[in-house]
Scaffold this active site. Sequence first.
Site, PDB file in Angstrom:
ATOM      1  N   HIS A 136       0.839  -1.208   0.000  1.00  0.00           N
ATOM      2  CA  HIS A 136       0.000   0.000   0.000  1.00  0.00           C
ATOM      3  C   HIS A 136       0.875   1.259   0.000  1.00  0.00           C
ATOM      4  CE1 HIS A 136      -3.003  -2.635   2.428  1.00  0.00           C
ATOM      5  NE2 HIS A 136      -3.523  -2.483   1.220  1.00  0.00           N
TER       6      HIS A 136
ATOM      7  N   LYS B 140     -17.795  -6.389   8.204  1.00  0.00           N
ATOM      8  CA  LYS B 140     -16.556  -7.108   8.550  1.00  0.00           C
ATOM      9  C   LYS B 140     -16.125  -6.751   9.960  1.00  0.00           C
ATOM     10  CE  LYS B 140     -14.102  -7.740   4.151  1.00  0.00           C
ATOM     11  NZ  LYS B 140     -12.974  -7.206   3.373  1.00  0.00           N
TER      12      LYS B 140
ATOM     13  N   SER C  57      -2.844  -7.531   3.114  1.00  0.00           N
ATOM     14  CA  SER C  57      -3.073  -7.430   4.559  1.00  0.00           C
ATOM     15  C   SER C  57      -3.364  -8.805   5.137  1.00  0.00           C
ATOM     16  CB  SER C  57      -4.245  -6.489   4.852  1.00  0.00           C
ATOM     17  OG  SER C  57      -3.970  -5.205   4.383  1.00  0.00           O
TER      18      SER C  57
HETATM   19  O1  PNS Z   1      -8.433  -2.919   0.703  1.00  0.00           O
HETATM   20  P1  PNS Z   1      -9.687  -3.471   0.075  1.00  0.00           P
HETATM   21  O2  PNS Z   1     -10.486  -4.252   1.104  1.00  0.00           O
HETATM   22  O3  PNS Z   1      -9.427  -4.252  -1.179  1.00  0.00           O
HETATM   23  O4  PNS Z   1     -10.573  -2.195  -0.346  1.00  0.00           O
HETATM   24  C1  PNS Z   1     -11.829  -2.331  -0.933  1.00  0.00           C
HETATM   25  C2  PNS Z   1     -12.604  -1.005  -0.827  1.00  0.00           C
HETATM   26  C3  PNS Z   1     -12.725  -0.600   0.627  1.00  0.00           C
HETATM   27  C4  PNS Z   1     -11.843   0.067  -1.587  1.00  0.00           C
HETATM   28  C5  PNS Z   1     -14.003  -1.228  -1.449  1.00  0.00           C
HETATM   29  O5  PNS Z   1     -14.626  -2.286  -0.820  1.00  0.00           O
HETATM   30  C6  PNS Z   1     -14.886   0.016  -1.375  1.00  0.00           C
HETATM   31  O6  PNS Z   1     -14.708   0.953  -2.131  1.00  0.00           O
HETATM   32  N1  PNS Z   1     -15.850   0.020  -0.433  1.00  0.00           N
HETATM   33  C7  PNS Z   1     -16.765   1.098  -0.226  1.00  0.00           C
HETATM   34  C8  PNS Z   1     -18.193   0.724  -0.601  1.00  0.00           C
HETATM   35  C9  PNS Z   1     -18.488   1.110  -2.044  1.00  0.00           C
HETATM   36  O7  PNS Z   1     -18.281   2.236  -2.468  1.00  0.00           O
HETATM   37  N2  PNS Z   1     -18.988   0.149  -2.845  1.00  0.00           N
HETATM   38  C10 PNS Z   1     -19.348   0.375  -4.229  1.00  0.00           C
HETATM   39  C11 PNS Z   1     -18.292  -0.076  -5.211  1.00  0.00           C
HETATM   40  S1  PNS Z   1     -18.503  -1.804  -5.525  1.00  0.00           S
END
Ligand code: PNS
Length: 159
Positions: free
Chosen positions: A17, A41, A127
Amino acid sequence: MAIAICPGSFDPVTNGHLDIIHRASRLFEKVIVLVIINPDKTPLFTSEERVEMIRRSIDLPNVEVDSYRGLLADYVKRSGATVIVKGLRAVTDFEYEFQMALINKKLAPFAETMFLTTDASNMYLSSSVVRQVGSFGGDISPFVPEQIREQIAGRLKSL
Ligand code: PNS
C-alpha cells in the site's frame, strides 16, 4: 488542483500500500488515503487505529489520512477528488477492481479510476498475508513498515 483518493481497508497497511501511496503522491497535488469502514466485517484494527498506523508510516506533505463509512463515490464527491488510485497486483485482482471501477464511474462520473502496477517485490503481499503470517508467530518485518511492526505483531499474538 488534482486530488486523488487511495481507498482501502488497510487492516493493516502494508509496504505494498505504502508504495502505491508514495507513487500517487508524486502524480497528484493532494492524496487522501481513505480507510473505508465495512460494517459487515470485523477488522483486526479499529478504523482509528488503522488511520493512526498509516499516519505513523507516512511523512509526505501532500498526503492526508481519513476514514469513512459509506460509498466511496459519496466521499469522492464531497472531497472534490477527481481520481481514485488503486494498486493492481495480478490478473486475479482485475475482475473485482474492474467491477468496482465501473460502479464508481456510474455513481461519480466525473472521477476516473487509475491503476498503478504493484512493484514486483510486492506482488504476493496483502493485509491478509500479514495477518496470517503474524498470527502464527512468523516474521512480518519484510511486509510492514518498522514504525508499526510491534503494534501489529502484538495484536496478532494476543488473538
Ligand atoms: O483494501 P480493500 O479491502 O481491497 O478495499 C476495498 C474497498 C474498501 C476500496 C471497497 O470495498 C470500497 O470501495 N468500499 C466502499 C463501498 C463502495 O463504495 N462500494 C461500491 C463499489 S462496488
